[in-house]
Design an enzyme around this catalytic site. Structure first.
Site, PDB file in Angstrom:
ATOM      1  NE  ARG A  82     133.115  97.591  27.538  1.00 49.48           N
ATOM      2  CZ  ARG A  82     133.572  97.013  25.785  1.00 49.48           C
ATOM      3  NH1 ARG A  82     134.488  96.249  25.922  1.00 49.48           N
ATOM      4  NH2 ARG A  82     134.189  98.375  25.511  1.00 49.48           N
ATOM      5  CD  GLU A 183     121.535  91.823  19.284  1.00 53.27           C
ATOM      6  OE1 GLU A 183     122.285  90.534  18.667  1.00 53.27           O
ATOM      7  OE2 GLU A 183     121.833  92.360  19.926  1.00 53.27           O
ATOM      8  CB  SER A 202     130.327  96.536  25.576  1.00 51.06           C
ATOM      9  OG  SER A 202     130.664  96.818  24.813  1.00 51.06           O
ATOM     10  CG  ASN A 225     128.688  86.037  17.592  1.00 52.08           C
ATOM     11  OD1 ASN A 225     129.223  86.810  18.691  1.00 52.08           O
ATOM     12  ND2 ASN A 225     126.858  86.884  17.183  1.00 52.08           N
TER      13      ASN A 225
HETATM   14  I1  8IG Z   1     131.193  88.552  21.436  1.00 56.73           I
HETATM   15  O1  8IG Z   1     125.620  88.660  19.035  1.00 56.73           O
HETATM   16  C1  8IG Z   1     128.926  89.389  21.443  1.00 56.73           C
HETATM   17  N1  8IG Z   1     128.498  90.091  21.738  1.00 56.73           N
HETATM   18  N2  8IG Z   1     123.814  91.969  21.241  1.00 56.73           N
HETATM   19  N3  8IG Z   1     124.568  90.470  19.606  1.00 56.73           N
HETATM   20  C2  8IG Z   1     125.124  91.588  21.099  1.00 56.73           C
HETATM   21  N4  8IG Z   1     126.276  91.556  21.741  1.00 56.73           N
HETATM   22  C3  8IG Z   1     127.192  90.054  20.917  1.00 56.73           C
HETATM   23  C4  8IG Z   1     127.133  89.413  20.658  1.00 56.73           C
HETATM   24  C5  8IG Z   1     125.970  89.548  19.401  1.00 56.73           C
HETATM   25  N5  8IG Z   1     128.415  88.704  20.057  1.00 56.73           N
END
Ligand code: 8IG
Length: 262
Positions: A82, A183, A202, A225
């Protein structure tokens, strides 16, 4: 919209299918799952399709495929990557895949992503249905005085169908940040306080465009995660891709069965 029509025309020509029935966006961690969807009847490099771009991320694929849905005669249009808002090409680029899916005749779109989880019980590799979103990008894919209603944006019918396939699926509210940085722990606490369960970069903008285009939306996040501050270890993209590989059998079966029942 012009570019979406042009893209759909290229897809029809190159796949030999005058229309597709459902589209899927394979986000981070979903590449292997996407290979289990069904037989690939045609594959097109993104760079051959108007308005599309190559993948910016490892774990994504710079092509789209036309996949047979079982023996139903129906076709899925499967995007291997994407365009993210943080890539800086603007919101039109972000939703080009969605608008092209609508122009190609799809009636539904499955938006998948990899994300951070706020619930410590959601281990890396847990798929979660998106029940709603909070869009913190401060932008919209909709232009002009076009007041699109977003109630039940993430189709209750499709969520129910997904739970029939996998009864242990939980649901959560997805909070889209702009990224590309993850973050801070304080921002994660904020996301929790405002009702979020998942944090990512996204999906929300795409879902909004899908509603405007009349597509039914199913959103599925793969928690790859724990969000920052939820666990003691810093985040990295490699662990995220690994979590996706580990979850591919479950996620692949889920996608194939949901799409087969649409
Ligand atoms: I994969 O912990 C993934 N994408 N904002 N935060 C944000 N986007 C993510 C994260 C995350 N893990």
């Amino acid at each position: 919209m012009e570019v979406a029509r042009a893209a759909a025309a290229v897809i029809a020509e190159r796949t030999g299918a005058d229309h597709h029935d459902v589209a899927l966006v394979l986000g981070t961690g979903w590449k292997e799952a996407g290979t289990l969807l069904g037989e690939t009847l045609a594959e097109i490099d993104n760079t051959d399709v108007p308005g599309f771009h190559g993948a910016a991320l490892s774990g994504h694929t710079s092509s789209m495929r036309s996949v047979a849905i079982g023996d139903t005669g129906k076709r899925a249009l499967v995007y291997g990557t994407r365009s993210h808002y943080y890539e800086g090409r603007g919101v039109r680029s972000v939703v080009q895949g969605v608008r092209t899916a609508a122009a190609a005749g799809c009636s539904a779109i499955v938006l998948t992503n990899g994300c951070g989880g706020l619930n410590p019980e959601w281990a890396p590799g847990t798929p979660v249905l998106i029940s709603d979103h909070i869009n913190l990008t401060a932008t919209s894919p909709i232009e002009g005085a076009n007041f699109v209603d977003l109630t039940d944006l993430y189709s209750p019918r499709l969520r129910q169908l997904a739970r029939e396939v996998d009864g242990s699926l939980e649901e959560g509210v997805y909070v889209q940040f702009r990224g590309p940085h993850y973050e801070t722990p304080a921002e994660v606490r904020m996301a929790m306080a405002i009702g979020g369960d998942l944090v990512g970069m996204s999906t929300s903008l795409e879902a909004i465009a899908a509603r405007q285009s009349g597509l039914e939306v199913l959103g599925i996040s793969l928690v790859t995660n724990p969000a920052a501050g939820i666990s003691a270890t810093p985040l990295n993209h490699e662990e995220v891709v690994e979590a996706g590989k580990a979850a591919s059998a479950r996620c692949g079966a889920l996608l194939a069965q949901v799409v087969g029942r649409l």
